[in-house]
Design an enzyme around this catalytic site. Structure first.
Site, mmCIF file in Angstrom:
data_model
loop_
_atom_site.group_PDB
_atom_site.id
_atom_site.type_symbol
_atom_site.label_atom_id
_atom_site.label_comp_id
_atom_site.label_asym_id
_atom_site.label_seq_id
_atom_site.Cartn_x
_atom_site.Cartn_y
_atom_site.Cartn_z
ATOM 1 N N GLU A 58 -5.919 -6.861 -9.931
ATOM 2 C CA GLU A 58 -5.112 -6.250 -8.869
ATOM 3 C C GLU A 58 -6.050 -5.776 -7.763
ATOM 4 O OE1 GLU A 58 -1.813 -5.554 -8.483
ATOM 5 O OE2 GLU A 58 -0.906 -5.887 -10.458
ATOM 6 N N THR A 59 -5.856 -6.280 -6.567
ATOM 7 C CA THR A 59 -6.661 -5.867 -5.420
ATOM 8 C C THR A 59 -5.970 -4.718 -4.707
ATOM 9 O OG1 THR A 59 -7.460 -8.123 -5.149
ATOM 10 C CG2 THR A 59 -7.737 -6.639 -3.285
#
Length: 447
Positions: free
Chosen positions: A274-275
């Site tokens: 997850e960025t």
């Protein structure tokens, strides 16, 4: 043969002598290599559309048809092609999919850049090892209709990542069918998360959050999930030099409808990347770099056997991220006016989301802000903090207001800041004359 035995057998095929040979470049070196291959033709990730991805994938195939196999494996609700690109000759298959949420685009660009790196550096020993030990399969843009609108859901209004069981979306059916055909021994589920995520209680932005997805309610371990944890550990060690204190662990609660959880249950243990937020007004390049480094390092570790040797504790000790632990901008200790007109001191937290809008001259990224925290915010972090000592914060008086102007606040109660109002504010310095102020700073985000 059970999935666990198959996994163990596949891992056992990696020669121990390859662990130290042909080492992948270090994290900082990989960021430099990324700069060399990143396409300047690609717009910033939120502006990347199906046409851009299609063009780049076709170009890869045209330039190296012996390396890249390109296949249309399905179509979106609105008929856009869903591309599957494969490369490598290894017995162990890896599946990577990105942007099943249309407004989560960072890893799509990173995947394209990584594929370009492999094309231009295929003779490097560590790249050659990946291609000989693994077969990579990527779906760089699973939700092209959502990407066209820069929205989470597909054109039906369904969250594809909650459609792993019902399979009511053509995109979900395509991903499930591809997994069933390939039987990959590991998968990479690539997303973006809200800019409110912090690393634990540190107040640091969770620029990357990692998760070895669970496959049941008790969050049990099996050989596949242990491997996913080890891959996350490898990624953590690669990214922390580039983003110290900015790697978090995503909540591993089992979500019965989600693809990552079900992939793990079906026999493809999934690594979620997850960025999140980055402490810069221009966050895209460093976040794409982090994804590029994560993918290169993780795939090298799987090919070389380093992943099997990684320490699970390095994953389990990652602080779990906090979905409300960060604001974009904090006004610290600023004066405010209450609804009764009386002044008081508090912190003001402003959250920001990105949107894509048509300006009439093309698409543009805008930052939409609102006031969503008021009071004592000492437990929250912020990407930017402004010392509000000696200043008052009030709503923006109008589009003509500018820094250095003076104004008179005859009725302070009319200038109270409310929760959830647009983040269009002024910071005022009181002057000697009663109720007179000078505008020190204007804070203006889009509505």
């Amino acid at each position: 043969m059970t999935t666990a035995l198959i996994l163990s057998a596949l891992l056992a095929t990696v020669p121990a002598s390859s662990y130290s040979a042909a080492a992948v470049p270090g994290p900082q070196a990989l960021t430099t290599l990324w700069e060399q291959v990143h396409s300047k033709e690609l717009p910033l990730p939120p502006l990347v559309r199906h046409s851009h991805v299609e063009k780049h994938l076709k170009r890869l195939h045209e330039k190296a048809p012996d390396l890249f196999q390109l296949e249309v494996v399905g179509h979106s609700v609105e008929g856009r092609a869903l591309y599957h690109v494969s490369l490598g000759t290894g017995a162990r298959h890896v599946l990577l999919w990105s942007q099943m949420h249309g407004d989560e685009p960072t890893a799509t660009t990173a995947l394209i850049d990584f594929l370009e790196y492999i094309r231009t550096h295929r003779e490097e020993p560590w790249v050659s090892r990946i291609l000989s030990e693994l077969t990579l399969h990527a779906v760089p843009l699973l939700n092209p209709d959502g990407a066209e609108r820069y929205q989470r859901r597909n054109a039906q209004g369904i969250d594809i990542n909650r459609d792993a069981l019902a399979l009511q979306t053509p995109e979900a059916r395509t991903l499930k069918a591809l997994r069933d055909r390939l039987q990959p021994f590991i998968g990479f589920n690539l997303h973006n998360q809200s800019w409110r995520y912090a690393v634990g209680s540190t107040g640091r932005p969770a620029s990357i959050s990692l998760l070895a997805a669970a496959f049941d309610e008790p969050r049990s371990d099996n050989p596949g999930r242990v491997l996913a944890k080890k891959v996350c550990a490898v990624i953590r060690d690669a990214l922390e030099p580039l983003a110290p204190g900015q790697v978090g662990r995503y909540d591993d609660s089992f979500e019965v409808r989600a693809f990552g959880d079900n992939m793990t249950r079906w026999g493809t243990p999934s690594v979620l990347i997850e960025t999140g937020p980055w402490p810069s007004r221009t966050p895209d390049a460093p976040l794409v770099q982090l994804n590029f480094v994560a993918l290169a390092t993780a795939l090298d570790a799987l090919a070389s056997g380093k992943a099997a040797q990684a320490d699970v504790a390095r994953y389990e000790s990652i602080p779990e991220n906090d979905s409300t632990g960060l604001v974009y901008l904090m006004l610290k200790g600023v004066g405010l006016f209450g609804a009764d007109g009386k002044p008081f001191t508090a912190d003001v937290g402003i959250s920001v989301t990105r949107a894509v809008r048509d300006t009439g001259k093309g698409l543009a990224i805008v930052h939409v802000g609102k006031v969503n925290e008021l009071g004592d915010l000492r437990v929250l972090g912020a990407l930017e903090t402004v010392d509000g000592g000696g200043l008052f914060a009030v709503p923006l008086s109008g589009p003509a207001a500018k820094e250095g102007d003076t104004l008179h606040l005859a009725q302070p109660k009319q200038h109270a800041i409310q929760m959830d109002q647009p983040a269009e504010l002024m910071l005022l310095k009181p002057l000697e004359k009663a109720s007179t102020y000078r505008i020190e700073r204007i804070i203006r985000f889009e509505r």
